[in-house]
Design an enzyme around this catalytic site. Structure first.
Site, PDB file in Angstrom:
ATOM      1  N   CYS A  70     -10.431  -6.432  -3.168  1.00  0.00           N
ATOM      2  CA  CYS A  70      -9.170  -6.138  -3.835  1.00  0.00           C
ATOM      3  C   CYS A  70      -9.735  -6.107  -5.174  1.00  0.00           C
ATOM      4  O   CYS A  70      -8.885  -6.188  -5.969  1.00  0.00           O
ATOM      5  CB  CYS A  70      -8.190  -6.923  -3.640  1.00  0.00           C
ATOM      6  SG  CYS A  70      -7.687  -5.472  -2.127  1.00  0.00           S
ATOM      7  N   LYS A  73      -9.971  -3.622  -8.610  1.00  0.00           N
ATOM      8  CA  LYS A  73      -8.613  -2.704  -9.163  1.00  0.00           C
ATOM      9  C   LYS A  73      -8.714  -2.855 -10.456  1.00  0.00           C
ATOM     10  O   LYS A  73      -9.649  -4.065 -11.043  1.00  0.00           O
ATOM     11  CB  LYS A  73      -7.386  -4.258  -8.050  1.00  0.00           C
ATOM     12  CG  LYS A  73      -7.275  -3.713  -6.576  1.00  0.00           C
ATOM     13  CD  LYS A  73      -5.639  -3.960  -6.379  1.00  0.00           C
ATOM     14  CE  LYS A  73      -4.922  -3.844  -5.009  1.00  0.00           C
ATOM     15  NZ  LYS A  73      -4.132  -4.093  -5.058  1.00  0.00           N
ATOM     16  N   ASP A 120      -3.657   2.357  -0.970  1.00  0.00           N
ATOM     17  CA  ASP A 120      -4.403   1.549  -0.747  1.00  0.00           C
ATOM     18  C   ASP A 120      -5.858   1.954  -0.814  1.00  0.00           C
ATOM     19  O   ASP A 120      -6.027   2.493   0.446  1.00  0.00           O
ATOM     20  CB  ASP A 120      -3.991  -0.243  -0.080  1.00  0.00           C
ATOM     21  CG  ASP A 120      -3.983  -0.947  -1.341  1.00  0.00           C
ATOM     22  OD1 ASP A 120      -5.073  -0.971  -2.736  1.00  0.00           O
ATOM     23  OD2 ASP A 120      -2.815  -1.990  -0.976  1.00  0.00           O
ATOM     24  N   ASP A 143       1.363  -3.270   2.543  1.00  0.00           N
ATOM     25  CA  ASP A 143       2.716  -2.744   2.080  1.00  0.00           C
ATOM     26  C   ASP A 143       4.177  -2.852   2.260  1.00  0.00           C
ATOM     27  O   ASP A 143       4.799  -2.827   2.476  1.00  0.00           O
ATOM     28  CB  ASP A 143       2.540  -1.520   0.991  1.00  0.00           C
ATOM     29  CG  ASP A 143       0.850  -1.999  -0.280  1.00  0.00           C
ATOM     30  OD1 ASP A 143       1.022  -3.778  -0.521  1.00  0.00           O
ATOM     31  OD2 ASP A 143       0.520  -1.668  -0.864  1.00  0.00           O
ATOM     32  N   GLY A 191      -6.239  13.395   6.318  1.00  0.00           N
ATOM     33  CA  GLY A 191      -7.121  12.275   5.013  1.00  0.00           C
ATOM     34  C   GLY A 191      -7.735  13.259   4.347  1.00  0.00           C
ATOM     35  O   GLY A 191      -7.983  14.530   4.129  1.00  0.00           O
ATOM     36  N   HIS A 192      -8.997  12.348   3.695  1.00  0.00           N
ATOM     37  CA  HIS A 192      -9.731  13.078   2.452  1.00  0.00           C
ATOM     38  C   HIS A 192     -10.889  12.179   2.093  1.00  0.00           C
ATOM     39  O   HIS A 192     -10.371  10.756   2.673  1.00  0.00           O
ATOM     40  CB  HIS A 192      -8.491  13.076   0.961  1.00  0.00           C
ATOM     41  CG  HIS A 192      -9.600  13.699  -0.020  1.00  0.00           C
ATOM     42  ND1 HIS A 192      -9.595  14.871  -0.030  1.00  0.00           N
ATOM     43  CD2 HIS A 192     -10.053  13.198  -1.252  1.00  0.00           C
ATOM     44  CE1 HIS A 192     -10.650  15.581  -1.266  1.00  0.00           C
ATOM     45  NE2 HIS A 192     -10.783  14.239  -1.862  1.00  0.00           N
ATOM     46  N   ASP A 279       3.206  -9.250  -0.809  1.00  0.00           N
ATOM     47  CA  ASP A 279       1.606  -9.006   0.405  1.00  0.00           C
ATOM     48  C   ASP A 279       0.706 -10.171  -0.870  1.00  0.00           C
ATOM     49  O   ASP A 279       0.703  -9.005  -1.820  1.00  0.00           O
ATOM     50  CB  ASP A 279       1.172  -8.325   1.293  1.00  0.00           C
ATOM     51  CG  ASP A 279       0.395  -7.030   0.505  1.00  0.00           C
ATOM     52  OD1 ASP A 279       1.326  -6.401  -0.348  1.00  0.00           O
ATOM     53  OD2 ASP A 279      -0.757  -6.594   0.948  1.00  0.00           O
TER      54      ASP A 279
END
Length: 532
Positions: A70, A73, A120, A143, A191-192, A279
């Site tokens: 993370c 980000k 996410d 989340d 999905g992708h 979170d």
């Protein structure tokens, strides 16, 4: 790897004629990959999964990213700039939207439940592809759990450098994510994927909660206790690993924690009457906590030494092995919210360090906390800790961080036990503070009646006016009563201070001094003693 000469000739002839690779126009043909590894990706070739002797090639994912987990980000400050001026979509079905800055969006689509939606995606925080997939799934589900919801379905999202890493590694990432979703009882319905220079993985998750029962990063109340359910330091550990400063044991601990679901914490906090929760991820403990105190209009006091940390992280932080996201996170929290005292650079690094798949920070009534933490420990979440308390209303929001010591905590525990043994025999006499008499009872060889009489004479002598006025002595006694957690003493000294002329503001400041020395547990005790 199978070489397809015919296809090679077709695509390479066209690339050479154009002067650019048809798969990557930034490169000439033949490209460096072809020269070094004899692989033409434009012809559908990829690097082999095993060496010439048949051994599976090792893949270290973190070697292929700039910012792990993370920490990848975009900072809050830059994100807010980018979002400014964008049109708002006013839809009455949206109960919690993008402008709220919460963990997930919430919509009312009819029926008995509300829908919770989140997405996410981040880069690898560990080297092992399978573990990375597990962490990506656990992080995306958090989340939903933090909003008090139950995840129902997911879509996977993966970016992978198929030109530079074996496809088997991508398969392992997807397998890890699928296994973790299966553990959570969540089907992946699609999905992708995208060819990306840096590997990334994540999920879009749909969850539900009973209508109107979702939990926000707002609503904390005075007297609430703060519980953090996982250790801090994953971002510091991941950065240390990248530069060769973190050992295998630390990374194994961090990996297990990040891959663990927050399901038990999310479900438990709802049963125990949670008022607010979030979170802890890339914006750091302080970044996420800042949102709660602002949205709730409260001041919190947090004891740094009560924070759960991975073994070895505090040493790394003390040596300033800190990722660049620490500064970005610090800049994103308004200085007016912060009272950080004498914290070191390392301590600040822990508070503002990016976390990946961190724990849930829950605010709940003090009467429910012990049962909640015990329940978490019984179900394997044994890192959960009480880290602070909501001390008062504060419209602009405020975070106060103090240091505590293990010695003080142990002394308070011993003193509290001693108080319980003698309090009923002594608290009826207002001149006999039970917390002090308990010390004499524990340390003196005198018979009980003799030591009680001797101590009464002693307290009578020191309670009168001297260099300090009676009022100030009673205020000091009140502060010490809070530190030692003697409930009858608090009431006795507060009453005596008022009778000696102390104002309510002076009594409140004396209480603040006791809380400052006693930490979060003292604040919890005083809140309960006052009957708040």
């Amino acid at each position: 790897m199978s070489v397809q000469l015919t296809k090679r000739k077709i695509v390479m002839r066209r690339s050479m004629a154009l002067g650019h690779c048809v798969c990557d126009p930034r490169q000439a043909c033949p490209c460096e990959e072809f020269k070094t590894h004899n692989v033409c990706h434009c012809a559908g070739e990829s690097r082999p999964l095993s060496s010439a002797n048949g051994e599976v090639l090792a893949v270290k994912l973190t070697e292929h990213v700039r910012n792990p987990g993370c920490a990848s980000k975009i900072s809050k400050g830059i994100l807010h700039q980018a979002l400014q001026g964008l049109p708002e979509l006013n839809d009455p079905r949206v109960l919690v939207g993008a402008t709220c800055g919460d963990d997930a969006g919430v919509m009312d689509l009819g029926g008995t439940d509300n829908s919770i939606l989140t997405v996410d995606v981040f880069s690898p925080v560990v080297d092992d592809p399978y573990t990375f997939g597990q962490i990506a799934a656990a992080n995306s589900l958090s989340d939903i759990y933090a909003m008090g919801g139950v995840p129902q379905a997911a879509l996977s999202i993966i970016g992978f450098p198929v030109d530079h890493l074996p496809v088997q590694a991508m398969r392992e990432i997807l397998r890890g994510g699928a296994d973790k979703m299966k553990e959570a009882g969540v089907p992946i319905v699609g999905g992708h994927s995208i060819n990306d220079p840096e590997p990334k993985c994540g999920f879009a998750v749909l969850g539900t909660c009973p209508r109107g029962r979702f939990v926000r990063n707002a609503g904390a109340k005075v007297g609430d206790v703060m519980v953090l359910t996982k250790p801090l330091g994953s971002g510091i550990a991941a950065f240390a690993r990248q530069i060769g400063r973190a050992g295998e044991a630390l990374m194994a601990d961090v990996g297990r924690s990040m891959a663990a679901l927050n399901r038990v914490a999310g479900e438990g906090m709802v049963r125990h009457g949670v008022h607010a929760a979030t979170d802890i991820t890339g914006f750091s403990l302080m970044g996420h906590l800042a949102e709660i105190v602002k949205n709730s209009g409260v001041e919190v006091q947090m004891t740094f030494d009560d924070l759960p940390l991975f073994e070895g992280v505090r040493k790394l932080a003390g040596e300033e092995v800190l990722p660049g996201a620490v500064e970005r996170n610090r800049e994103s929290v308004e200085e007016t919210l912060l009272d950080l005292g004498e914290l070191s650079v390392g301590d600040l690094g822990i508070l503002f360090g990016p976390e990946t798949s961190g724990g849930i920070l829950a605010f709940m009534p003090p009467d429910h906390v012990e049962a909640f933490v015990r329940e978490l420990c019984e179900q394997g979440t044994d890192a959960a800790r009480i880290i602070g308390v909501v001390t008062r209303s504060c419209p602009e929001g405020r975070i106060r961080v103090i240091h505590g010591t293990e010695e003080l905590s142990r002394a308070a525990t011993v003193r509290e036990r001693q108080d319980q043994e003698v309090v009923m025999a002594t608290h009826s006499d207002e001149n006999m503070p039970c917390c002090c008499s308990s010390v004499v009872a524990a340390d003196s060889d005198l018979p009980a009646a003799a030591h009680a009489d001797a101590f009464k004479a002693y307290t009578a002598a020191i309670s009168g006016p001297g260099a300090l006025s009676v009022k100030h002595k009673k205020l000091i006694g009140m502060a010490l009563s809070i530190v030692t957690k003697c409930e009858p003493c608090v009431k006795i000294y507060a009453k005596a201070a008022r009778e000696a002329g102390a104002s309510e503001q002076e009594i409140a400041e004396a209480a603040d001094m006791g809380i400052a020395f006693g930490g979060a547990s003292a604040a919890m005790f005083y809140t309960k003693a006052r009957g708040v």
